[in-house]
Design a protein around this motif. Structure first.
Motif, mmCIF file in Angstrom:
data_model
loop_
_atom_site.group_PDB
_atom_site.id
_atom_site.type_symbol
_atom_site.label_atom_id
_atom_site.label_comp_id
_atom_site.label_asym_id
_atom_site.label_seq_id
_atom_site.Cartn_x
_atom_site.Cartn_y
_atom_site.Cartn_z
ATOM 1 N N ASN A 98 0.999 -1.290 -0.053
ATOM 2 C CA ASN A 98 -0.091 -0.208 -0.084
ATOM 3 C C ASN A 98 0.637 0.845 0.378
ATOM 4 O OD1 ASN A 98 -2.179 -1.761 -0.450
ATOM 5 N ND2 ASN A 98 -2.290 -1.783 2.574
ATOM 6 N N PRO A 99 1.510 1.625 -0.654
ATOM 7 C CA PRO A 99 2.293 2.314 -1.174
ATOM 8 C C PRO A 99 1.359 4.348 -0.780
ATOM 9 C CG PRO A 99 2.658 1.587 -3.437
ATOM 10 C CD PRO A 99 1.232 0.883 -2.275
ATOM 11 N N SER A 100 1.895 4.945 -0.662
ATOM 12 C CA SER A 100 0.920 6.343 -0.184
ATOM 13 C C SER A 100 1.873 7.873 -0.218
ATOM 14 C CB SER A 100 0.682 6.142 1.158
ATOM 15 O OG SER A 100 0.943 5.998 2.169
ATOM 16 N N VAL A 101 1.689 8.408 -0.798
ATOM 17 C CA VAL A 101 2.743 9.423 -1.420
ATOM 18 C C VAL A 101 2.618 10.402 -0.080
ATOM 19 C CG1 VAL A 101 2.503 11.633 -2.935
ATOM 20 C CG2 VAL A 101 1.647 9.906 -3.739
ATOM 21 N N ALA A 449 7.106 8.866 -1.553
ATOM 22 C CA ALA A 449 6.382 7.084 -0.882
ATOM 23 C C ALA A 449 6.785 6.223 -0.144
ATOM 24 C CB ALA A 449 6.265 6.186 -2.540
ATOM 25 N N ARG A 450 5.371 6.725 0.619
ATOM 26 C CA ARG A 450 5.889 5.954 2.095
ATOM 27 C C ARG A 450 5.239 3.901 2.270
ATOM 28 N NH1 ARG A 450 2.393 8.745 6.017
ATOM 29 N NH2 ARG A 450 0.872 7.492 5.888
ATOM 30 N N TRP A 451 5.734 2.763 2.228
ATOM 31 C CA TRP A 451 5.573 1.972 1.806
ATOM 32 C C TRP A 451 5.178 0.960 3.258
ATOM 33 C CZ3 TRP A 451 5.059 -0.931 -3.160
ATOM 34 C CH2 TRP A 451 5.495 -0.098 -3.801
ATOM 35 N N GLY A 455 0.274 -1.977 6.370
ATOM 36 C CA GLY A 455 -0.732 -1.210 5.170
ATOM 37 C C GLY A 455 -1.870 -0.832 5.947
ATOM 38 N N ASP A 456 -2.770 -0.046 5.173
ATOM 39 C CA ASP A 456 -3.521 0.413 6.429
ATOM 40 C C ASP A 456 -5.544 -0.245 5.600
ATOM 41 O OD1 ASP A 456 -4.411 1.141 3.770
ATOM 42 O OD2 ASP A 456 -4.497 3.588 4.202
ATOM 43 N N SER A 458 -6.106 -0.190 2.820
ATOM 44 C CA SER A 458 -6.456 0.107 1.679
ATOM 45 C C SER A 458 -6.343 -0.482 0.534
ATOM 46 C CB SER A 458 -6.481 1.912 1.143
ATOM 47 O OG SER A 458 -5.375 2.810 1.868
ATOM 48 N N ASN A 460 -4.797 0.205 -3.298
ATOM 49 C CA ASN A 460 -3.262 0.486 -3.390
ATOM 50 C C ASN A 460 -2.946 2.300 -4.715
ATOM 51 O OD1 ASN A 460 -1.383 -1.415 -2.725
ATOM 52 N ND2 ASN A 460 -0.223 -1.765 -4.112
ATOM 53 N N ALA A 461 -2.886 3.411 -4.173
ATOM 54 C CA ALA A 461 -2.859 5.068 -4.771
ATOM 55 C C ALA A 461 -2.153 4.574 -6.088
ATOM 56 C CB ALA A 461 -2.894 5.737 -3.938
#
Length: 475
Positions: A98-101, A449-451, A455-456, A458, A460-461
């Motif tokens: 779940n990478p997030s920016v 990007a945070r890995w 994950g949360d 959700s 993947n964005a």
């Protein structure tokens, strides 16, 4: 335990079994007995926790459920997990989901790092300067620094051990130091806050020479000195208390791209250069001998980055020959006047693909313990690191890559354990949180990007897509 998490644990077990099988067939990784024993001591569970029944040993890795049962039954005689027991569990569940920016800028991210305690994160951008984020406060911007004398890009940053000061370098003979602990959030050089100059050259001509640059800068463990690598083939040591250069070493035959202190003592320095060599310097005897303590031969092309294991013995280096190498300085060559020869003199990694016929070549005098391949080192100085000692026992090596990914290798087997795909442009730097299962990738698409694991939950964005940009010159 939720169903998706239970399924993930089962999937990880199958991945680990596949990795072990593939390593056996391919004979990859490190065969050095001492390094293997040391790594397993830091990341393997107590032998009694591996037993299925008394007198019967189970296979590694051990299930977390079995580990918990063993702890509750006090199989290891401690009544609790040791650090190596904890590392065995944590090192199996990698931060690859779940990478997030975290942030997105209009300029390339060149360098990044966590503070030693993981509370701060620093990112250096090509055109806009440096941002410091407070990780504990939800990645809130702690300080926005507009650099002074910025030429081309921020080439490196280093945070002092007490988290009070930050130094940054550029394509310039001057390093600047900033007070991180001040109340000024918008730090504009010599406008809202003083960025003190630390001069690494006494020659005025160097200021006019746009090719002179400092590519790597690091604080010593006690915060009293800075070591720097420069484009004039030299290493510099700067005394912060005396505000003066204390040592200049004509170290290599080409640009010095990376430098670091070997351990807490500060006596030993490692360097890596475009001449394809890594060198070891002992400051205690340099004044008398005037030369390196030893040379590490094995790369076929220039060295882009080095990272120490922190024990004064082992280090890794990333090379333009598309490989990471693991070194033991006790096996270094005493031939300090060794002159490397390039096989492909016309090849330039900044705009050419690596010759296919060279990918499987090995240096005839290779002194490395192991080689790790799969990632790409082109266009820029890609960085690599050991995984954290606290959470993984330094069981892994991870690196950015020109193909926009982050690669994680098992340090013993040499197998690729994970590949993190998210970015649109080269990932020049990446950083593993010193305590938590979290990796931050820093790329030329301007994104951090945070890995994480797990994950949360959700989906993947999708990253914001934009056309890849081509540049004429890269560092």
């Amino acid at each position: 335990m939720s169903r998706w998490l239970r399924n993930y644990f089962e999937d990880r077990d199958s991945i680990n079994e596949h990795v072990e099988a593939s390593c056996t067939n391919a004979q990859l990784g490190c065969s050095d007995e001492e390094f293997t024993k040391l790594t397993r001591m830091q990341s393997a569970p107590h032998e009694r926790l591996t037993r299925v029944l008394p007198g019967r040993k189970g296979k590694l890795p051990v299930s977390p459920v079995k580990m918990l049962v063993g702890r509750e039954c006090n199989y290891n005689g401690r009544g609790r997990f040791s650090l190596s027991d904890s590392c065995h569990i944590l090192s199996r569940y990698l931060p690859v989901h779940n990478p997030s920016v975290i942030d997105k800028m209009k300029s390339c991210v060149y360098v990044s790092q966590f503070s030693a305690d993981g509370s701060l994160f620093i990112a250096g951008f090509q055109e806009t300067g440096i941002r410091i984020y407070n990780v504990d406060l939800g990645w809130k911007i702690h300080k926005d620094i507009r650099a002074r004398s910025l030429r081309w890009t921020i080439t490196d940053t280093s945070l002092s051990p007490d988290r009070r000061f930050l130094v940054y370098s550029s394509i310039s003979p001057v390093v600047h130091i900033v007070d991180v602990g001040s109340s000024t959030k918008e730090s504009y050089a010599n406008v809202t806050e003083i960025h003190e100059e630390l001069q690494f050259s006494s020659s005025g001509e160097d200021y006019e020479d746009n090719n002179f640059g400092i590519f790597s800068v690091k604080f010593s463990t006690d915060g009293r000195e800075i070591v720097a690598a420069s484009s004039d083939d030299s290493i510099y040591v700067y005394d912060l208390e005396g505000r003066r250069l204390s040592l200049r070493i004509p170290a290599h035959q080409s640009d010095v791209n990376a430098v670091c202190f070997a351990d807490e003592s500060g006596h030993i320095i490692y360097s890596g250069s475009d001449d394809s060599l890594c060198k070891v310097w002992d400051r205690r005897c340099f004044v008398a001998k005037g030369q390196a303590a030893g040379v590490l031969v094995g790369h076929l092309e220039g060295v882009t980055f080095i990272d120490t294991r922190g024990d004064g013995r082992y280090l890794i280096s990333n090379g333009k020959d598309q490989a990471i190498k693991l070194w033991d300085i006790r096996k270094m060559s005493s031939n300090v006047n060794y002159t490397p020869k390039r096989r492909y003199g016309e090849w330039d990694y900044r705009w050419m693909e690596y010759p296919e016929q060279a990918r499987n070549l090995r240096h005839p005098d290779d002194l490395s313990l192991a080689t790790y391949k799969g990632h790409s080192v082109l266009r820029t100085l890609i960085r690599c690191y050991f995984s954290p000692a606290y959470s993984t026992g330094q069981k892994y090596i991870y690196t950015g890559s020109t193909d926009s990914s982050v690669y994680i290798y098992d340090v013993l087997s040499g197998a690729q354990v994970a590949k993190l795909d998210f970015h649109d442009d080269p990932v020049r730097d990446c950083n593993w949180h010193p305590f938590y299962p979290m990796i931050v990738s820093s790329a030329w698409d301007g994104m951090l990007a945070r890995w994480e694991f797990p994950g949360d939950g959700s989906e993947n964005a999708d990253p914001i897509r934009r056309t890849r940009r081509r540049r004429r010159f890269f560092y």
